[in-house]
Design a protein around this motif. Sequence first.
Motif, PDB file in Angstrom:
ATOM      1  N   PRO A  45      34.693  91.952  72.705  1.00 44.14           N
ATOM      2  CA  PRO A  45      35.291  92.832  71.699  1.00 44.14           C
ATOM      3  C   PRO A  45      35.418  94.259  72.222  1.00 44.14           C
ATOM      4  O   PRO A  45      34.518  94.769  72.900  1.00 44.14           O
ATOM      5  N   ALA A  46      36.536  94.906  71.900  1.00 40.91           N
ATOM      6  CA  ALA A  46      36.812  96.253  72.407  1.00 40.91           C
ATOM      7  C   ALA A  46      35.795  97.285  71.939  1.00 40.91           C
ATOM      8  O   ALA A  46      35.647  98.333  72.560  1.00 40.91           O
ATOM      9  N   SER A  47      35.036  96.985  70.882  1.00 37.80           N
ATOM     10  CA  SER A  47      34.013  97.921  70.420  1.00 37.80           C
ATOM     11  C   SER A  47      32.780  97.922  71.325  1.00 37.80           C
ATOM     12  O   SER A  47      31.931  98.797  71.227  1.00 37.80           O
ATOM     13  N   TRP A  48      32.665  96.944  72.222  1.00 34.84           N
ATOM     14  CA  TRP A  48      31.553  96.873  73.166  1.00 34.84           C
ATOM     15  C   TRP A  48      31.854  97.751  74.381  1.00 34.84           C
ATOM     16  O   TRP A  48      33.001  98.060  74.675  1.00 34.84           O
ATOM     17  N   GLU A  49      30.803  98.105  75.115  1.00 36.43           N
ATOM     18  CA  GLU A  49      30.944  98.911  76.331  1.00 36.43           C
ATOM     19  C   GLU A  49      30.578  98.077  77.551  1.00 36.43           C
ATOM     20  O   GLU A  49      29.571  97.363  77.540  1.00 36.43           O
ATOM     21  N   LEU A  50      31.373  98.200  78.596  1.00 37.53           N
ATOM     22  CA  LEU A  50      31.054  97.576  79.872  1.00 37.53           C
ATOM     23  C   LEU A  50      30.024  98.450  80.571  1.00 37.53           C
ATOM     24  O   LEU A  50      30.260  99.633  80.811  1.00 37.53           O
ATOM     25  N   VAL A  51      28.862  97.895  80.881  1.00 40.10           N
ATOM     26  CA  VAL A  51      27.794  98.643  81.541  1.00 40.10           C
ATOM     27  C   VAL A  51      27.895  98.484  83.046  1.00 40.10           C
ATOM     28  O   VAL A  51      27.827  99.451  83.796  1.00 40.10           O
ATOM     29  N   GLU A  52      28.062  97.242  83.501  1.00 37.19           N
ATOM     30  CA  GLU A  52      28.123  96.979  84.937  1.00 37.19           C
ATOM     31  C   GLU A  52      28.889  95.693  85.192  1.00 37.19           C
ATOM     32  O   GLU A  52      28.798  94.742  84.425  1.00 37.19           O
ATOM     33  N   SER A  53      29.625  95.668  86.299  1.00 40.11           N
ATOM     34  CA  SER A  53      30.368  94.488  86.693  1.00 40.11           C
ATOM     35  C   SER A  53      30.266  94.328  88.207  1.00 40.11           C
ATOM     36  O   SER A  53      30.649  95.223  88.952  1.00 40.11           O
ATOM     37  N   THR A  54      29.706  93.206  88.651  1.00 41.27           N
ATOM     38  CA  THR A  54      29.603  92.875  90.070  1.00 41.27           C
ATOM     39  C   THR A  54      30.137  91.452  90.241  1.00 41.27           C
ATOM     40  O   THR A  54      30.402  90.775  89.244  1.00 41.27           O
ATOM     41  N   PRO A  55      30.266  90.970  91.469  1.00 36.57           N
ATOM     42  CA  PRO A  55      30.674  89.577  91.642  1.00 36.57           C
ATOM     43  C   PRO A  55      29.663  88.579  91.048  1.00 36.57           C
ATOM     44  O   PRO A  55      30.024  87.469  90.688  1.00 36.57           O
ATOM     45  N   GLU A  56      28.399  89.010  90.918  1.00 40.03           N
ATOM     46  CA  GLU A  56      27.343  88.117  90.427  1.00 40.03           C
ATOM     47  C   GLU A  56      27.161  88.132  88.918  1.00 40.03           C
ATOM     48  O   GLU A  56      26.777  87.132  88.330  1.00 40.03           O
ATOM     49  N   PHE A  57      27.351  89.296  88.268  1.00 42.45           N
ATOM     50  CA  PHE A  57      27.113  89.367  86.835  1.00 42.45           C
ATOM     51  C   PHE A  57      27.874  90.513  86.183  1.00 42.45           C
ATOM     52  O   PHE A  57      28.331  91.438  86.842  1.00 42.45           O
ATOM     53  N   VAL A  58      27.960  90.412  84.865  1.00 42.91           N
ATOM     54  CA  VAL A  58      28.569  91.447  84.037  1.00 42.91           C
ATOM     55  C   VAL A  58      27.565  91.772  82.932  1.00 42.91           C
ATOM     56  O   VAL A  58      26.920  90.872  82.381  1.00 42.91           O
ATOM     57  N   SER A  59      27.437  93.044  82.623  1.00 41.59           N
ATOM     58  CA  SER A  59      26.529  93.488  81.579  1.00 41.59           C
ATOM     59  C   SER A  59      27.307  94.322  80.560  1.00 41.59           C
ATOM     60  O   SER A  59      28.075  95.208  80.934  1.00 41.59           O
ATOM     61  N   LEU A  60      27.103  94.010  79.270  1.00 37.92           N
ATOM     62  CA  LEU A  60      27.778  94.690  78.172  1.00 37.92           C
ATOM     63  C   LEU A  60      26.742  95.156  77.156  1.00 37.92           C
ATOM     64  O   LEU A  60      25.642  94.615  77.088  1.00 37.92           O
ATOM     65  N   ARG A  61      27.131  96.134  76.336  1.00 36.89           N
ATOM     66  CA  ARG A  61      26.277  96.561  75.231  1.00 36.89           C
ATOM     67  C   ARG A  61      27.164  97.108  74.124  1.00 36.89           C
ATOM     68  O   ARG A  61      28.318  97.477  74.353  1.00 36.89           O
ATOM     69  N   HIS A  62      26.590  97.176  72.928  1.00 33.81           N
ATOM     70  CA  HIS A  62      27.328  97.740  71.803  1.00 33.81           C
ATOM     71  C   HIS A  62      26.712  99.082  71.447  1.00 33.81           C
ATOM     72  O   HIS A  62      25.486  99.198  71.338  1.00 33.81           O
ATOM     73  N   PRO A  63      27.533 100.127  71.265  1.00 35.67           N
ATOM     74  CA  PRO A  63      27.008 101.465  71.007  1.00 35.67           C
ATOM     75  C   PRO A  63      26.245 101.608  69.692  1.00 35.67           C
ATOM     76  O   PRO A  63      25.498 102.570  69.523  1.00 35.67           O
ATOM     77  N   ALA A  64      26.369 100.655  68.763  1.00 33.66           N
ATOM     78  CA  ALA A  64      25.634 100.738  67.502  1.00 33.66           C
ATOM     79  C   ALA A  64      24.124 100.635  67.723  1.00 33.66           C
ATOM     80  O   ALA A  64      23.347 101.195  66.952  1.00 33.66           O
ATOM     81  N   ALA A  65      23.698  99.952  68.768  1.00 31.31           N
ATOM     82  CA  ALA A  65      22.285  99.816  69.137  1.00 31.31           C
ATOM     83  C   ALA A  65      22.238  99.303  70.574  1.00 31.31           C
ATOM     84  O   ALA A  65      21.977  98.133  70.817  1.00 31.31           O
ATOM     85  N   PRO A  66      22.542 100.176  71.534  1.00 32.49           N
ATOM     86  CA  PRO A  66      22.710  99.735  72.921  1.00 32.49           C
ATOM     87  C   PRO A  66      21.488  99.063  73.548  1.00 32.49           C
ATOM     88  O   PRO A  66      21.632  98.304  74.499  1.00 32.49           O
ATOM     89  N   GLU A  67      20.318  99.300  73.017  1.00 37.88           N
ATOM     90  CA  GLU A  67      19.123  98.657  73.557  1.00 37.88           C
ATOM     91  C   GLU A  67      18.880  97.284  72.928  1.00 37.88           C
ATOM     92  O   GLU A  67      18.137  96.472  73.469  1.00 37.88           O
ATOM     93  N   LYS A  68      19.522  97.008  71.782  1.00 34.47           N
ATOM     94  CA  LYS A  68      19.294  95.753  71.066  1.00 34.47           C
ATOM     95  C   LYS A  68      20.493  94.810  71.080  1.00 34.47           C
ATOM     96  O   LYS A  68      20.339  93.618  70.858  1.00 34.47           O
ATOM     97  N   ILE A  69      21.693  95.343  71.272  1.00 32.92           N
ATOM     98  CA  ILE A  69      22.898  94.525  71.206  1.00 32.92           C
ATOM     99  C   ILE A  69      23.503  94.501  72.604  1.00 32.92           C
ATOM    100  O   ILE A  69      24.198  95.427  73.021  1.00 32.92           O
ATOM    101  N   VAL A  70      23.184  93.431  73.334  1.00 34.96           N
ATOM    102  CA  VAL A  70      23.570  93.332  74.743  1.00 34.96           C
ATOM    103  C   VAL A  70      24.108  91.938  75.050  1.00 34.96           C
ATOM    104  O   VAL A  70      23.802  90.970  74.356  1.00 34.96           O
ATOM    105  N   ALA A  71      24.902  91.878  76.097  1.00 33.05           N
ATOM    106  CA  ALA A  71      25.406  90.597  76.593  1.00 33.05           C
ATOM    107  C   ALA A  71      25.381  90.639  78.110  1.00 33.05           C
ATOM    108  O   ALA A  71      25.676  91.676  78.715  1.00 33.05           O
ATOM    109  N   THR A  72      24.995  89.539  78.713  1.00 32.30           N
ATOM    110  CA  THR A  72      25.060  89.402  80.162  1.00 32.30           C
ATOM    111  C   THR A  72      25.734  88.071  80.479  1.00 32.30           C
ATOM    112  O   THR A  72      25.517  87.067  79.799  1.00 32.30           O
TER     113      THR A  72
END
Length: 173
Positions: A45-72
């Motif tokens: 979802p466009a409301s999420w932020e891309l934290v990091e992107s490498t060939p091995e993994f991608v990390s996302l978070r949501h600004p509403a609670a960046p420490e609690k709402i994450v995706a890898t």
Amino acid sequence: MRLRLISAVVGLLLLATGCGGSGPSAPELGGVETVCGGNFCVDYPASWELVESTPEFVSLRHPAAPEKIVATIGQVNMEGVANADGKDWPQTTDSVVRSFWALIDGGGAELATVKPLRDGSVETFGTFAGGRLWYRLTPIEGRRAVGVEVRAPNSTWGPHAEAIMGSLVLAVP
């Protein structure tokens, strides 16, 4: 009296298992962005932020609670997960997913649903440390797989998790 007691118990169960929970409720999904790793692409979802992107993994978070709402999203060595749970290799994808859940939160996570998919993936949902967790494991070959993990404080984030997990596309050479 008995009816009021039953109503009270049902109300408590709905409160404990429903959409409630600590943390912000999820916004509407809206548009999506796409990000790719070395052998996969995923929409988020466009409301999420891309934290990091490498060939091995991608990390996302949501600004509403960046420490609690994450995706890898990333590479998983299924043999390593099974071995960490005390199991010998080989194991089925379902068994590896159950091992993953057994290892979360020092064994304190609770797996609620398991859904095998036609492509061999297994999607799951459950709770951990007061939050909610969605996990999809998609096997590639042998012990190689791609895992998608979404963590959030409550069930309102389910549509976001489903959008991320459901958009996974493998690009295996």
